[in-house]
Design an enzyme around this catalytic site. Sequence first.
Site, PDB file in Angstrom:
ATOM      1  N   TYR A  53       0.865  -1.174   0.000  1.00  0.00           N
ATOM      2  CA  TYR A  53       0.000   0.000   0.000  1.00  0.00           C
ATOM      3  C   TYR A  53       0.903   1.227   0.000  1.00  0.00           C
ATOM      4  CZ  TYR A  53      -4.388   2.476   0.576  1.00  0.00           C
ATOM      5  OH  TYR A  53      -5.472   3.282   0.376  1.00  0.00           O
ATOM      6  N   LYS A 108     -20.006 -20.352 -11.371  1.00  0.00           N
ATOM      7  CA  LYS A 108     -19.268 -20.097 -12.610  1.00  0.00           C
ATOM      8  C   LYS A 108     -17.858 -19.623 -12.296  1.00  0.00           C
ATOM      9  CE  LYS A 108     -20.080 -19.989 -17.119  1.00  0.00           C
ATOM     10  NZ  LYS A 108     -20.953 -20.884 -17.879  1.00  0.00           N
ATOM     11  N   ALA A 209     -34.296 -21.390 -31.040  1.00  0.00           N
ATOM     12  CA  ALA A 209     -33.710 -20.246 -31.737  1.00  0.00           C
ATOM     13  C   ALA A 209     -33.369 -19.140 -30.757  1.00  0.00           C
ATOM     14  CB  ALA A 209     -34.656 -19.734 -32.815  1.00  0.00           C
TER      15      ALA A 209
END
Length: 404
Positions: A53, A108, A209
């Site tokens: 930092y 995920k 589709a």
Amino acid sequence: MAAEIVNPRSDNGTDEGARAEFFDPAFALHRGGKMAVQATVPLRGKDDLSLAYTPGVAKVCSAIAEQPELVYDYTWKSQVVAVVTDGSAVLGLGDIGPEASLPVMEGKAILFKQFGGVDAVPIALDCRDVDELIDTVARMAPSFGGINLEDISAPRCFEIERRLQERVDIPVFHDDQHGTAVVTLAALRNAARLTGRTLGELRAVISGAGAAGVAIARILVEAGIGDVAVCDRKGIVSGDRTDLTDVKRELAGFTNKAGLTGPLEVALDGADVFIGVSGGTVPEPAVAKMAENCLIFAMANPNPEIHPDVAHKYAAVVATGRSDFPNQINNVLAFPGIFAGALQVRASRITEGMKIAAAEALAAVVADELSADKVIPSPFDERVAPAVTAAVAAAARADGVARR
């Protein structure tokens, strides 16, 4: 509150018998979430702190301000992806909202790490307006090396991906579209080879589709499929229909060279390949009219459009989206390696060439081991991610989108 009912905390006063009655291992696994942030540098004292930092960090910030490309060298940007959703089309659950989508986005993210070595951050946005969603993600883009769009409803997902990629110079990839398409192409290449055919000899029918169906049609045409017809709820997507969206009208322009019209059953008559990404059920008499040695990829979850027991009566190769049957068409075979390859070369986008390269690499993993029950590798095959990563990185360089 629902989690507390089925998976009570150990300190809530519930006796052991009641806890056993209500216990569910899925809730136990998800308690507290499935991921956390971990530092990659030590903080053992003031010297470490002064480097990590202030004041040390200021030197790095100044260097990046002077040479912006250094952000890839001195921050996590080169190895992290944002997994972004609005919760509008989550798995088979539909529009369940951003909060309820978070367990999937966390899942995920850990798949990215486990199977591709890529860090990922789940981001669920409380936003449905297309313009606002694009603006929000574009403003976050400087923090990430790639954007994985997830579980966003069609047809909005097509516009969001296209416009967002125009706004940012990092890869934008809608996995529900392209991940599914890459794995499908890989499996179909091997299934054709196993049955002594090439893609160019096949006529395929896609049921659905939406996001996946459109992307599969695109990649199959790009890869040289003989012909492909796409069907929605009203039948074959063809140029003579007056009810088509802009996306479907474009789809009709590069598919269905045979000029078929009518319901799905018409398209299936004599077809070599069925690819299901729609749900619903295909009647067995229609399946029976497919060509000899046909290939059936019925990928709806949890109920395939054609049950494998029925499919095996007619097909030489059967694939599903389920893990309890052979030949699972699983996106995890594609997206970790695709992003790993793109990040490796700091690609600005993911091209069609990169997707096809990923499919070819994935197919090649098991090319010498082919059988009717093995036209695609297992997600746990350790050869998958390195093969896809290398192929995608090479294709990015060939396509001129690599920055190193």
